[in-house]
Motif scaffolding. Structure first.
Motif, PDB file in Angstrom:
ATOM      1  N   ALA A 259       0.826  -1.206   0.000  1.00 36.59           N
ATOM      2  CA  ALA A 259       0.000   0.000   0.000  1.00 36.59           C
ATOM      3  C   ALA A 259       0.862   1.259   0.000  1.00 36.59           C
ATOM      4  CB  ALA A 259      -0.935  -0.001   1.211  1.00 36.59           C
ATOM      5  N   ASN A 260       1.935   1.245   0.785  1.00 39.09           N
ATOM      6  CA  ASN A 260       2.796   2.429   0.858  1.00 39.09           C
ATOM      7  C   ASN A 260       3.611   2.625  -0.421  1.00 39.09           C
ATOM      8  OD1 ASN A 260       2.356   3.697   3.452  1.00 39.09           O
ATOM      9  ND2 ASN A 260       3.177   1.840   4.369  1.00 39.09           N
ATOM     10  N   VAL A 261       4.080   1.544  -1.018  1.00 41.93           N
ATOM     11  CA  VAL A 261       4.817   1.674  -2.280  1.00 41.93           C
ATOM     12  C   VAL A 261       3.892   2.193  -3.377  1.00 41.93           C
ATOM     13  CG1 VAL A 261       6.008   0.388  -4.084  1.00 41.93           C
ATOM     14  CG2 VAL A 261       6.546  -0.063  -1.684  1.00 41.93           C
ATOM     15  N   SER A 262       2.669   1.665  -3.430  1.00 39.72           N
ATOM     16  CA  SER A 262       1.696   2.162  -4.416  1.00 39.72           C
ATOM     17  C   SER A 262       1.354   3.620  -4.145  1.00 39.72           C
ATOM     18  CB  SER A 262       0.423   1.312  -4.369  1.00 39.72           C
ATOM     19  OG  SER A 262       0.708  -0.048  -4.646  1.00 39.72           O
ATOM     20  N   GLY A 263       1.262   3.979  -2.857  1.00 42.90           N
ATOM     21  CA  GLY A 263       0.990   5.368  -2.495  1.00 42.90           C
ATOM     22  C   GLY A 263       2.094   6.306  -2.943  1.00 42.90           C
ATOM     23  N   MET A 264       3.336   5.860  -2.845  1.00 46.94           N
ATOM     24  CA  MET A 264       4.450   6.687  -3.323  1.00 46.94           C
ATOM     25  C   MET A 264       4.326   6.937  -4.829  1.00 46.94           C
ATOM     26  SD  MET A 264       6.546   7.583  -0.889  1.00 46.94           S
ATOM     27  CE  MET A 264       8.068   7.919  -1.760  1.00 46.94           C
ATOM     28  N   GLY A 265       3.892   5.918  -5.563  1.00 48.13           N
ATOM     29  CA  GLY A 265       3.689   6.098  -6.997  1.00 48.13           C
ATOM     30  C   GLY A 265       2.592   7.107  -7.297  1.00 48.13           C
ATOM     31  N   LEU A 266       1.464   7.009  -6.565  1.00 45.31           N
ATOM     32  CA  LEU A 266       0.384   7.971  -6.754  1.00 45.31           C
ATOM     33  C   LEU A 266       0.813   9.376  -6.349  1.00 45.31           C
ATOM     34  CD1 LEU A 266      -2.917   6.200  -5.635  1.00 45.31           C
ATOM     35  CD2 LEU A 266      -2.259   6.935  -7.920  1.00 45.31           C
ATOM     36  N   PHE A 267       1.617   9.460  -5.292  1.00 46.64           N
ATOM     37  CA  PHE A 267       2.098  10.761  -4.832  1.00 46.64           C
ATOM     38  C   PHE A 267       2.960  11.428  -5.913  1.00 46.64           C
ATOM     39  CE2 PHE A 267       2.625  12.484  -0.278  1.00 46.64           C
ATOM     40  CZ  PHE A 267       2.296  13.753  -0.709  1.00 46.64           C
ATOM     41  N   ALA A 268       3.846  10.650  -6.521  1.00 45.33           N
ATOM     42  CA  ALA A 268       4.671  11.190  -7.606  1.00 45.33           C
ATOM     43  C   ALA A 268       3.798  11.646  -8.775  1.00 45.33           C
ATOM     44  CB  ALA A 268       5.679  10.143  -8.064  1.00 45.33           C
ATOM     45  N   TRP A 269       2.760  10.873  -9.076  1.00 46.74           N
ATOM     46  CA  TRP A 269       1.840  11.248 -10.150  1.00 46.74           C
ATOM     47  C   TRP A 269       1.088  12.527  -9.798  1.00 46.74           C
ATOM     48  CZ3 TRP A 269       0.990  10.940 -15.014  1.00 46.74           C
ATOM     49  CH2 TRP A 269      -0.270  11.175 -15.542  1.00 46.74           C
ATOM     50  N   GLN A 270       0.745  12.692  -8.522  1.00 49.23           N
ATOM     51  CA  GLN A 270       0.071  13.910  -8.083  1.00 49.23           C
ATOM     52  C   GLN A 270       0.942  15.141  -8.294  1.00 49.23           C
ATOM     53  OE1 GLN A 270      -1.602  13.834  -4.033  1.00 49.23           O
ATOM     54  NE2 GLN A 270      -3.390  14.536  -5.126  1.00 49.23           N
ATOM     55  N   ILE A 271       2.234  14.996  -8.028  1.00 50.43           N
ATOM     56  CA  ILE A 271       3.143  16.130  -8.224  1.00 50.43           C
ATOM     57  C   ILE A 271       3.174  16.529  -9.700  1.00 50.43           C
ATOM     58  CG2 ILE A 271       5.554  16.848  -8.108  1.00 50.43           C
ATOM     59  CD1 ILE A 271       5.838  15.143  -5.609  1.00 50.43           C
ATOM     60  N   LEU A 272       3.239  15.545 -10.580  1.00 54.23           N
ATOM     61  CA  LEU A 272       3.279  15.836 -12.018  1.00 54.23           C
ATOM     62  C   LEU A 272       1.991  16.501 -12.494  1.00 54.23           C
ATOM     63  CD1 LEU A 272       4.973  12.577 -13.368  1.00 54.23           C
ATOM     64  CD2 LEU A 272       6.012  14.832 -13.081  1.00 54.23           C
ATOM     65  N   THR A 273       0.852  15.978 -12.037  1.00 52.51           N
ATOM     66  CA  THR A 273      -0.432  16.535 -12.476  1.00 52.51           C
ATOM     67  C   THR A 273      -0.779  17.827 -11.752  1.00 52.51           C
ATOM     68  OG1 THR A 273      -1.585  15.114 -10.865  1.00 52.51           O
ATOM     69  CG2 THR A 273      -1.337  14.277 -13.117  1.00 52.51           C
ATOM     70  N   GLY A 274      -0.163  18.057 -10.601  1.00 52.65           N
ATOM     71  CA  GLY A 274      -0.462  19.272  -9.851  1.00 52.65           C
ATOM     72  C   GLY A 274       0.366  20.471 -10.264  1.00 52.65           C
ATOM     73  N   TRP A 275       1.480  20.241 -10.958  1.00 49.10           N
ATOM     74  CA  TRP A 275       2.339  21.354 -11.350  1.00 49.10           C
ATOM     75  C   TRP A 275       1.633  22.354 -12.268  1.00 49.10           C
ATOM     76  CZ3 TRP A 275       6.383  23.629  -9.534  1.00 49.10           C
ATOM     77  CH2 TRP A 275       7.118  24.503 -10.336  1.00 49.10           C
ATOM     78  N   PRO A 276       0.908  21.926 -13.312  1.00 53.01           N
ATOM     79  CA  PRO A 276       0.162  22.910 -14.121  1.00 53.01           C
ATOM     80  C   PRO A 276      -0.897  23.653 -13.313  1.00 53.01           C
ATOM     81  CG  PRO A 276       0.346  20.803 -15.276  1.00 53.01           C
ATOM     82  CD  PRO A 276       0.782  20.562 -13.877  1.00 53.01           C
ATOM     83  N   ILE A 277      -1.520  22.956 -12.361  1.00 52.54           N
ATOM     84  CA  ILE A 277      -2.531  23.612 -11.518  1.00 52.54           C
ATOM     85  C   ILE A 277      -1.882  24.689 -10.665  1.00 52.54           C
ATOM     86  CG2 ILE A 277      -4.247  23.234  -9.713  1.00 52.54           C
ATOM     87  CD1 ILE A 277      -4.562  20.383 -10.725  1.00 52.54           C
ATOM     88  N   LEU A 278      -0.702  24.396 -10.122  1.00 52.47           N
ATOM     89  CA  LEU A 278       0.013  25.375  -9.305  1.00 52.47           C
ATOM     90  C   LEU A 278       0.353  26.617 -10.117  1.00 52.47           C
ATOM     91  CD1 LEU A 278       1.519  26.254  -6.763  1.00 52.47           C
ATOM     92  CD2 LEU A 278       3.477  24.906  -7.533  1.00 52.47           C
ATOM     93  N   GLN A 279       0.793  26.436 -11.352  1.00 46.07           N
ATOM     94  CA  GLN A 279       1.114  27.581 -12.197  1.00 46.07           C
ATOM     95  C   GLN A 279      -0.112  28.438 -12.471  1.00 46.07           C
ATOM     96  OE1 GLN A 279       2.935  25.322 -15.456  1.00 46.07           O
ATOM     97  NE2 GLN A 279       4.927  26.204 -14.934  1.00 46.07           N
ATOM     98  N   LYS A 280      -1.256  27.796 -12.679  1.00 47.05           N
ATOM     99  CA  LYS A 280      -2.482  28.543 -12.943  1.00 47.05           C
ATOM    100  C   LYS A 280      -2.942  29.299 -11.693  1.00 47.05           C
ATOM    101  CE  LYS A 280      -5.294  26.703 -15.762  1.00 47.05           C
ATOM    102  NZ  LYS A 280      -6.292  25.813 -16.408  1.00 47.05           N
ATOM    103  N   VAL A 281      -2.781  28.673 -10.526  1.00 43.50           N
ATOM    104  CA  VAL A 281      -3.163  29.332  -9.279  1.00 43.50           C
ATOM    105  C   VAL A 281      -2.324  30.584  -9.062  1.00 43.50           C
ATOM    106  CG1 VAL A 281      -3.090  29.097  -6.769  1.00 43.50           C
ATOM    107  CG2 VAL A 281      -4.083  27.280  -8.148  1.00 43.50           C
ATOM    108  N   VAL A 282      -1.019  30.476  -9.280  1.00 45.94           N
ATOM    109  CA  VAL A 282      -0.140  31.637  -9.123  1.00 45.94           C
ATOM    110  C   VAL A 282      -0.526  32.747 -10.107  1.00 45.94           C
ATOM    111  CG1 VAL A 282       2.233  32.444  -9.344  1.00 45.94           C
ATOM    112  CG2 VAL A 282       1.767  30.263  -8.225  1.00 45.94           C
TER     113      VAL A 282
END
Length: 288
Positions: A259-282
């Motif tokens: 569960a934790n290893v899979s969570g690390m993978g999802l967390f990394a994916w969240q960072i990639l998908t969240g970067w464009p959102i962060l730029q738009k928020v700024v």
């Protein structure tokens, strides 16, 4: 102010609608009335034939149209969230979640180190079983000295003992490694970081959508939101395995790790998908 003015205008217009439009003043009712007058007592003139003409629909319709015109603006105005609608509140989510990702990495490293500490005992025991009989000596070096010394040296035994020196060296290395890992308090540190991760991660996984809704008035379903929801589920699953793990359940331990290893993978994916959102928020928000 627009809403207040419109309400006052509506009240005035509605009151005017019910006001009599007849120019004739109504005479006050006499203090004393005869019997026939009592039978037809009607101070409000409800029985008047002209009552239908006493109500003017124009002012009432004007007030209703004014309220209808202002209604979309009034409904669109949500509560003022203050600093949580601005850039400060919007950046709180990515900053905390970025730190949470680093905390997750640290907890993972400590977890695998603690696992290594636990399994070293089995490796050491298996290697010790391959060592030759030391004949009561305290160590392999002492056994070799006993075999080579004395009046009749046992060269065959000494050679056999010397052949086991690499195994003994490996045992000594593993024992030193286990001692070093034990001194770090990995079990308690891993548990504390995991508990903090579960709390902060869950709290700010909820804070993110709330901030988006406060700022934009709606949510934006997509990979980032779905990955965050799945990550919270995996954190909960990993935490649920802890009681069984403390009792030595290997199945629960395997589920916890997966569960934790899979969570690390999802967390990394969240960072990639969240970067464009962060730029738009700024881009769309202002300080504070």
């Amino acid at each position: 102010m627009k809403l207040t003015a419109c309400i006052l205008a509506s009240i005035v217009c509605t009151s005017a609608a019910f006001a009599p439009i007849s120019s004739k003043a109504r005479a006050p009712a006499p203090l004393f009335m005869e019997n026939e007058e009592i039978a037809s007592f009607d101070p409000l003139n409800l029985a008047s034939e002209n009552d239908a003409a006493d109500f003017d629909m124009k002012p009432a319709m004007a007030s209703m149209i004014a309220l209808a015109a202002l209604a979309p603006e009034a409904n669109a105005a949500g509560p003022d969230w203050g600093i949580f609608e601005g850039r400060t509140g919007s950046l709180l989510h990515p900053v905390i979640m970025g730190g949470t990702f680093l905390l997750s990495c640290s907890a993972a490293v400590k977890g695998f180190q603690y696992r290594r500490q636990r399994t070293l005992g089995d490796e050491i025991s298996a290697l010790k079983k391959t060592l030759p009989d030391l004949g009561g000596a305290a160590s392999l070096s002492a056994a070799i000295a006993n075999a080579e010394g004395g009046e009749e040296p046992d060269t065959a035994l000494a050679a056999k003992l010397k052949a086991a020196l690499p195994i003994q060296a490996e045992v000594d290395t593993l024992v030193a490694e286990r001692k070093d890992l034990s001194s770090k308090g990995l079990r308690d540190s891993h548990f504390s970081q995991g508990a903090l991760l579960a709390f902060l991660g869950t709290a700010f996984a909820i804070e993110g959508p709330l901030n988006t809704y406060a700022r934009a008035g709606k949510l934006f379903p997509g990979p980032h939101l779905y990955a965050g929801a799945g990550l919270v589920v995996l954190w909960s699953l990993a935490a649920a395995c802890v009681p069984a793990m403390s009792k030595g359940n290997d199945t629960a331990r395997s589920i916890h790790i997966a569960a934790n290893v899979s969570g690390m993978g999802l967390f990394a994916w969240q960072i990639l998908t969240g970067w464009p959102i962060l730029q738009k928020v700024v881009q769309l928000t202002k300080w504070p």
